[in-house]
Design a protein around this motif. Structure first.
Motif, mmCIF file in Angstrom:
data_model
loop_
_atom_site.group_PDB
_atom_site.id
_atom_site.type_symbol
_atom_site.label_atom_id
_atom_site.label_comp_id
_atom_site.label_asym_id
_atom_site.label_seq_id
_atom_site.Cartn_x
_atom_site.Cartn_y
_atom_site.Cartn_z
ATOM 1 N N ILE A 1 0.851 -1.193 0.000
ATOM 2 C CA ILE A 1 0.000 0.000 0.000
ATOM 3 C C ILE A 1 0.888 1.244 0.000
ATOM 4 N N ALA A 2 0.623 2.123 -0.952
ATOM 5 C CA ALA A 2 1.383 3.386 -0.988
ATOM 6 C C ALA A 2 0.445 4.524 -1.374
ATOM 7 N N THR A 3 -0.701 4.541 -0.751
ATOM 8 C CA THR A 3 -1.671 5.614 -0.946
ATOM 9 C C THR A 3 -1.300 6.788 -0.048
ATOM 10 N N PRO A 4 -1.987 7.929 -0.175
ATOM 11 C CA PRO A 4 -1.834 8.965 0.861
ATOM 12 C C PRO A 4 -2.229 8.407 2.238
ATOM 13 N N ASP A 5 -1.722 9.038 3.276
ATOM 14 C CA ASP A 5 -1.808 8.482 4.634
ATOM 15 C C ASP A 5 -3.234 8.273 5.142
ATOM 16 N N HIS A 6 -4.179 9.086 4.644
ATOM 17 C CA HIS A 6 -5.533 8.990 5.202
ATOM 18 C C HIS A 6 -6.214 7.678 4.827
ATOM 19 N N TRP A 7 -5.619 6.924 3.932
ATOM 20 C CA TRP A 7 -6.179 5.626 3.539
ATOM 21 C C TRP A 7 -5.548 4.450 4.284
ATOM 22 N N HIS A 8 -4.381 4.656 4.895
ATOM 23 C CA HIS A 8 -3.615 3.506 5.385
ATOM 24 C C HIS A 8 -4.387 2.621 6.352
ATOM 25 N N ALA A 9 -4.998 3.232 7.364
ATOM 26 C CA ALA A 9 -5.674 2.420 8.381
ATOM 27 C C ALA A 9 -6.818 1.615 7.764
ATOM 28 N N GLN A 10 -7.619 2.298 6.957
ATOM 29 C CA GLN A 10 -8.761 1.620 6.329
ATOM 30 C C GLN A 10 -8.290 0.390 5.545
ATOM 31 N N MET A 11 -7.254 0.582 4.755
ATOM 32 C CA MET A 11 -6.801 -0.501 3.879
ATOM 33 C C MET A 11 -6.077 -1.604 4.646
ATOM 34 N N ILE A 12 -5.250 -1.233 5.600
ATOM 35 C CA ILE A 12 -4.530 -2.265 6.372
ATOM 36 C C ILE A 12 -5.529 -3.127 7.139
ATOM 37 N N ILE A 13 -6.484 -2.486 7.776
ATOM 38 C CA ILE A 13 -7.447 -3.238 8.587
ATOM 39 C C ILE A 13 -8.301 -4.146 7.702
ATOM 40 N N ASN B 1 -10.544 9.121 -10.232
ATOM 41 C CA ASN B 1 -11.721 8.872 -9.395
ATOM 42 C C ASN B 1 -11.532 9.673 -8.105
ATOM 43 N N TRP B 2 -12.064 10.892 -8.100
ATOM 44 C CA TRP B 2 -11.812 11.824 -6.989
ATOM 45 C C TRP B 2 -12.439 11.344 -5.684
ATOM 46 N N GLU B 3 -13.636 10.793 -5.772
ATOM 47 C CA GLU B 3 -14.294 10.289 -4.556
ATOM 48 C C GLU B 3 -13.430 9.227 -3.876
ATOM 49 N N MET B 4 -12.830 8.353 -4.677
ATOM 50 C CA MET B 4 -11.991 7.302 -4.098
ATOM 51 C C MET B 4 -10.652 7.853 -3.614
ATOM 52 N N TRP B 5 -10.187 8.940 -4.225
ATOM 53 C CA TRP B 5 -8.953 9.533 -3.699
ATOM 54 C C TRP B 5 -9.230 10.087 -2.298
ATOM 55 N N LEU B 6 -10.385 10.766 -2.145
ATOM 56 C CA LEU B 6 -10.729 11.345 -0.838
ATOM 57 C C LEU B 6 -11.023 10.260 0.198
ATOM 58 N N GLY B 7 -11.793 9.258 -0.211
ATOM 59 C CA GLY B 7 -12.110 8.153 0.701
ATOM 60 C C GLY B 7 -12.641 8.624 2.038
ATOM 61 N N PRO B 8 -12.019 8.205 3.140
ATOM 62 C CA PRO B 8 -12.543 8.554 4.474
ATOM 63 C C PRO B 8 -12.255 10.000 4.902
ATOM 64 N N ALA B 9 -11.507 10.744 4.106
ATOM 65 C CA ALA B 9 -11.201 12.140 4.471
ATOM 66 C C ALA B 9 -12.413 13.030 4.199
ATOM 67 N N CYS C 1 -3.886 17.004 -4.077
ATOM 68 C CA CYS C 1 -3.658 15.561 -4.213
ATOM 69 C C CYS C 1 -2.321 15.236 -4.869
ATOM 70 N N SER C 2 -1.479 16.228 -5.066
ATOM 71 C CA SER C 2 -0.175 15.928 -5.662
ATOM 72 C C SER C 2 0.639 15.057 -4.714
ATOM 73 N N GLY C 3 1.322 14.096 -5.299
ATOM 74 C CA GLY C 3 2.168 13.214 -4.479
ATOM 75 C C GLY C 3 3.591 13.717 -4.342
ATOM 76 N N SER C 4 3.826 14.984 -4.664
ATOM 77 C CA SER C 4 5.183 15.520 -4.526
ATOM 78 C C SER C 4 5.586 15.465 -3.052
ATOM 79 N N PHE C 5 6.875 15.541 -2.798
ATOM 80 C CA PHE C 5 7.351 15.400 -1.418
ATOM 81 C C PHE C 5 7.320 16.728 -0.654
ATOM 82 N N ASP D 1 -5.896 16.949 6.585
ATOM 83 C CA ASP D 1 -6.841 15.854 6.341
ATOM 84 C C ASP D 1 -6.177 14.610 5.756
ATOM 85 N N TYR D 2 -4.942 14.763 5.260
ATOM 86 C CA TYR D 2 -4.289 13.631 4.583
ATOM 87 C C TYR D 2 -2.944 13.265 5.182
ATOM 88 N N SER D 3 -2.407 14.123 6.006
ATOM 89 C CA SER D 3 -1.021 13.923 6.463
ATOM 90 C C SER D 3 -0.755 14.718 7.738
#
Lengths: 229, 404
Positions: free
Chosen positions: B115-127, B215-223, B233-237, B249-251
């Motif tokens: 999993i390498a999504t933005p952080d707001h997805w990690h818990a949902q996906m890991i669980i 798919n913007w709704e899925m990018w936002l997900g639980p946020a 939503c840029s993945g730049s560092f 909301d994401y990090s």
């Protein structure tokens, strides 16, 4: 400064620099330990929530009420629970609000909520855990809609009480809610183990195995039975 | 009720060095004579395949004992590139492309996901992955909040899954400091300082048109819902406003993004990966605020302490008996460590519990800075002591219909 920020809320559309409303969050922090200031701030925020503000502004107010909300702001937030745009941020505040009134508001909004919002409310009740009645969640668990039933199961698992175990034990398990029901029962069993109730936990793990669980739940139940020995 | 489960988990067999049950390797994986037999290969899928995910995808795809069969991304461009790269590697068209991670989790033929999504997805996906019996490699920072961290650990232990965090820098970047702490040459180690930041901030960027391939709704997900904006939503560092890493909301901002590495290195060096701080003391020196995080064993991690260097170790320099430094299992760095542990069922180097304990450091510090006061933390109960207001900041409501 706070007055200026409150005034800025009226035009706080997407794209406006957040500094315009930062003083609201500053007031939240500054009023810690000052009951009168807190009460005044909460009243003000609850009041503006009922006015015609842009969505981004109401989001900002809900975020502040998450930290300072009491029973006093519950009615203003409860009015937003069926609002498709604002329901989530209202829950953002209500889920954290430790007054019994907040639970009452969430429970009271379940029945008439559209499906997606209903799932959100059920989720918040589960996340809240303490002081949440099991009956509305058990009702959700028995809903014929698989997504609502799943939400009810997960919320009951998060609560993990004896009443939750009872509700889960009488659930109609289907292919679509099975993962959630098993997970919820496993959580309840862990709660029992944590409280030294090994035989009760073992019985739940046995029930999970009888459901015809997924391979993952079977592994979890077997691990649990070992821990219950 | 929830908080005491950790007691069970830490005393159960599930929390010991080996995680218990062998992974079930399906025989359906295809291969050739140069590679391990299909029954010895780990069948994998990747979720979030742009930026860091691209690197992880390449790392797992390059392993002979991995069969990569599925790609998921909410951006069609990244999804299609990932599929093409996978198919080119195997010389077939077998990699399935998904834009909803739940399709990957529901596949019985997949053993593990990265999993390498933005952080707001990690818990949902890991669980959810654990509930579906998948082992998981997840990029750092593994958690966005304190509350979801403990839920991730509980779920991983419940299902006996191998769940590894993804900070490769913990072993890579701080070797000298770690070695001197562990081999005894630093003597008694009392503290370590980490300089990192900034914290994330509110985002109110203006709406832009959603690109057709997203798919913007899925990018936002639980946020919380917000309009599309390319910087949002840029993945730049960047953590200064040009990426999701900048926003609350994401990090957690640089504090958790680079913090996952730096605090990971610090907690490893001073050997407190199994613990969480019991106290966060907010202080000020030369007009600059900083925090000291104190552990039950007396260790102290300071954050941004004025005049103190990055990873500076407070010590007495009197040689002490050393101990062996833990290292990766298998070969191929942290991803190789994960694959080896999927086979052996041992805990990976950055086991989810170590990762979550590490992430507790910047999360606790952030709450102290935000509330502008010192805090006491009961790690067993996962609650602040006598501070109900701080408790409210442990977690966030998830946007419907997301639930963990």
């Amino acid at each position: 400064m706070l007055d200026q920020a409150l005034e800025s809320l009226k035009t706080y559309e997407w794209g406006v620099e957040p500094k315009a409303v930062q003083s609201i969050q500053d007031a939240v922090v500054a009023s810690h330990g000052d009951a009168a200031a807190r009460k005044k701030l909460e009243s003000t925020l609850a009041e503006v929530l009922g006015t015609d503000l842009p969505r981004a502004a109401k989001d900002t107010v809900c975020r502040a009420l998450k930290t300072i909300g009491t029973a006093h702001s519950v009615p203003a937030l409860a009015k937003l629970l069926h609002d498709e745009e604002l329901s989530h941020m209202a829950r953002h505040a209500l889920e954290a609000n430790d007054s019994p009134e907040a639970v009452k508001a969430l429970v009271g909004a379940i029945d008439k909520a559209p499906k997606k919002i209903k799932i959100g409310i059920i989720s918040s009740l589960g996340a809240r855990g303490v002081g949440v009645p099991v009956a509305p969640l058990a009702k959700a668990l028995s809903d014929k809609d698989a997504d609502i039933s799943t939400a009810g199961a997960l919320a009951l698992g998060a609560i993990g009480s004896a009443d939750a175990v009872k509700a889960l034990g009488s659930a109609k398990v289907t292919d679509t809610n099975k993962i959630a029901v098993c997970d919820a029962m496993l959580q309840c069993a862990e709660n029992m183990l944590a409280h030294g109730k090994k035989s009760g936990a073992k019985a739940i793990y046995g029930t999970v195995l009888k459901i015809g669980p997924t391979e993952a739940a079977k592994i979890a139940a077997d691990l649990g039975i070992k821990a219950s020995a | 009720m929830k908080t005491t489960r950790r007691k069970f988990l830490s005393s159960s067999g599930a929390a010991t060095a080996a995680l218990g049950f062998p992974s079930i390797i399906p025989s359906s994986a295809l291969g050739n004579a140069d590679r391990p037999a299909p029954s010895n290969r780990i069948v994998m899928g990747g979720i979030g395949i742009g930026n860091m995910g691209r690197g992880d995808h390449g790392a797992f795809l390059g392993k002979n004992d991995v069969q990569y069969v599925a790609i998921c991304d909410v951006r069609k461009g990244a999804m299609n590139q990932g599929k093409a790269k996978t198919d080119a590697k195997y010389g077939n068209k077998d990699c399935k492309a998904h834009d909803d991670y739940r399709e990957i989790l529901s596949r019985d033929d997949i053993d593990a996901v990265h999993i390498a999504t933005p952080d707001h997805w990690h818990a949902q996906m890991i669980i959810e992955a654990c509930r579906h019996g998948k082992d998981v490699f997840c990029q750092k920072p593994e958690s966005l909040t304190l509350g979801e961290g403990s839920l991730m650990v509980e779920t991983a232990r419940r299902y006996g899954r191998v769940v590894s965090g993804g900070s490769q820098r913990v072993l890579q970047d701080y070797k000298g400091t770690v070695l001197r702490c562990w081999n005894g040459s630093y003597g008694k180690v009392k503290s370590i300082n980490v300089n990192v930041g900034p914290m994330s901030k509110p985002c109110n960027l203006p709406p832009e048109n959603v690109p057709g391939d997203m798919n913007w709704e899925m990018w936002l997900g639980p946020a919380p819902w917000a309009p599309y904006n390319s910087k949002r939503c840029s993945g730049s560092f960047s953590t200064s406003g040009n990426s999701w890493r900048s926003y609350i909301d994401y990090s957690g901002g640089g504090m958790t993004d680079w913090g996952a590495h730096h605090f990971g290195g610090a907690t490893f060096a001073v050997d407190v990966r199994e613990l969480q701080p019991k106290e966060v003391i907010l202080d000020e020196k030369d007009g600059k605020k900083f925090v000291s995080l104190r552990y039950p064993n007396g260790m102290e991690i300071t954050h941004n302490k004025p005049g103190v260097g990055q990873m500076h170790v407070g010590r007495d320099n009197e040689q002490r008996e050393g101990k062996e430094v833990p290292k990766y299992a298998g070969s191929g760095g942290i991803t190789g460590d994960f694959i080896d542990c999927v086979k052996t069922r041992n805990k990976p180097f950055r086991d989810i519990e170590f990762a979550i304990n590490t992430m507790a450091v910047p999360h606790l510090a952030t709450i102290a800075y935000k509330l502008n006061r010192s805090l006491k933390w009961d790690s067993a109960k996962q609650q602040f002591i006598d501070d109900a207001e701080a408790d409210r900041l442990r977690d966030r409501a998830r946007r419907e219909p997301w639930q963990i």
